[in-house]
Design an enzyme around this catalytic site. Structure first.
Site, mmCIF file in Angstrom:
data_model
loop_
_atom_site.group_PDB
_atom_site.id
_atom_site.type_symbol
_atom_site.label_atom_id
_atom_site.label_comp_id
_atom_site.label_asym_id
_atom_site.label_seq_id
_atom_site.Cartn_x
_atom_site.Cartn_y
_atom_site.Cartn_z
ATOM 1 N N TYR A 154 5.109 -12.561 4.521
ATOM 2 C CA TYR A 154 3.999 -11.978 3.764
ATOM 3 C C TYR A 154 3.626 -12.945 2.650
ATOM 4 O O TYR A 154 4.310 -13.038 1.630
ATOM 5 C CB TYR A 154 4.430 -10.628 3.208
ATOM 6 C CG TYR A 154 3.364 -9.807 2.524
ATOM 7 C CD1 TYR A 154 2.030 -10.175 2.531
ATOM 8 C CD2 TYR A 154 3.710 -8.636 1.863
ATOM 9 C CE1 TYR A 154 1.064 -9.400 1.899
ATOM 10 C CE2 TYR A 154 2.767 -7.849 1.234
ATOM 11 C CZ TYR A 154 1.439 -8.243 1.249
ATOM 12 O OH TYR A 154 0.492 -7.463 0.620
ATOM 13 N N LYS A 159 1.503 -12.644 7.486
ATOM 14 C CA LYS A 159 0.442 -11.822 6.917
ATOM 15 C C LYS A 159 -0.174 -12.656 5.799
ATOM 16 O O LYS A 159 0.432 -12.833 4.739
ATOM 17 C CB LYS A 159 0.987 -10.493 6.373
ATOM 18 C CG LYS A 159 -0.094 -9.631 5.724
ATOM 19 C CD LYS A 159 0.474 -8.363 5.102
ATOM 20 C CE LYS A 159 -0.647 -7.575 4.422
ATOM 21 N NZ LYS A 159 -0.140 -6.384 3.707
ATOM 22 N N THR A 162 0.829 -1.205 0.000
ATOM 23 C CA THR A 162 0.000 0.000 0.000
ATOM 24 C C THR A 162 0.863 1.254 0.000
ATOM 25 O O THR A 162 0.412 2.325 -0.412
ATOM 26 C CB THR A 162 -0.946 -0.023 1.208
ATOM 27 O OG1 THR A 162 -1.697 -1.238 1.174
ATOM 28 C CG2 THR A 162 -1.911 1.141 1.204
#
Length: 284
Positions: A124, A152, A37
């Site tokens: 991740y 994540k 992001t």
């Protein structure tokens, strides 16, 4: 966290600092800096390190600062993690190596090398961007690496999510906003979120209600936010969350570095309608 840019596409540090404080005052417990992001793929190492240092200076006494240091080059990832550690970051987020498509042995060696730096590592797992999915057996092996502490999980296979949570080997964070509720119900640790830029307090309530036994309330809040989750992903992230932040006056501009582009008029209209329905644009 979003990385604000100025008119010349340089990092707007004043806007970034203000956004850090806003997020921590509106439901977020910590910050992931220069992640997906945050447009990591178009930031230089120097820019990432400046953002890490800025976060530590601004909010490091209030919340954990997690540095996104992973890439598809192990040596580069280790070097960036070392620098993040020297700055005082609290943990590193490391994505599955993308494009290379390494075998399992290479994946394990990659995470082991990053973890050897000494920072706690959050794996991740985002197969939609990295091509490879880290299934529960791979994650179990990674959990055996000293320093690998969490995952994540940005993969919507609920069966795999149940297996990972049930194993109890890693703290599990939802990597997609719409996975927060199932992660909460399964005893996970929370969410690394996009929508929390806009509804951080509501997302915090989902987790708090769910973990305190009020699943009915958690489910009701989550159901109410589904259209917002969807609206933020009408096109590639973080295009629309930056547009939303600009509409709210929380960042001066929604400019992005190519190959990412600003939201189209149609996309902005869809987003604005959802923000208005939720009363988000009317908030102070």
């Amino acid at each position: 966290m979003v990385t604000p840019c100025d008119a010349d596409l340089r990092i707007d540090e004043a806007a970034a600092a203000a956004l850090m404080h806003h997020l921590l005052s509106h439901g977020s417990d910590g910050l992931v800096i220069a992640g997906t992001t945050g447009e990591a793929s178009t930031l230089t190492d120097d820019e990432k390190l400046r953002l890490f240092a800025l976060a530590i200076d601004e909010v490091g006494d209030r919340a954990p600062v997690i540095a996104n240091t992973g890439s598809n080059d192990t040596a580069h990832s280790v070097h960036l993690t070392e620098q993040a550690a020297e700055l005082g970051c609290d943990a590193a987020l490391a994505v599955t190596p993308y494009y290379n498509k390494p075998p399992r042995e290479g994946i394990v060696a990659y995470f082991a090398a990053i973890a050897a730096v000494g920072l706690p590592v959050i794996v991740y797992n985002i197969p939609g961007r990295s091509v490879l999915n880290l299934d529960p057996t791979v994650l179990s092996e990674l959990a055996g690496i000293p320093g690998v502490v969490a995952v994540k999980q940005a993969h919507d296979d609920l069966g795999e999510l149940r297996t990972i949570c049930a194993a109890g080997e890693l703290a599990v964070y939802a990597g997609n906003d719409d996975l927060l509720l199932p992660v909460t119900e399964l005893g996970g640790a929370g969410v690394i979120s996009v929508a929390s830029h806009l509804v951080g307090q509501e997302m915090g309530e989902i987790y708090t209600a769910g973990t305190s036994g009020d699943l009915e309330r958690a489910r009701a809040i989550d159901a109410d936010l589904q259209d917002l989750y969807a609206a933020l992903f009408v096109t590639a992230n973080p295009i629309l969350v930056k547009a939303a932040l600009e509409m709210l006056g929380l960042i001066p501009s929604d400019r992005m570095r190519l190959p990412m582009v600003q939201a189209s008029p149609v996309q902005r209209h869809i987003l604005q309608s959802v923000l208005e329905q939720h009363g988000i644009l009317a908030r102070d």
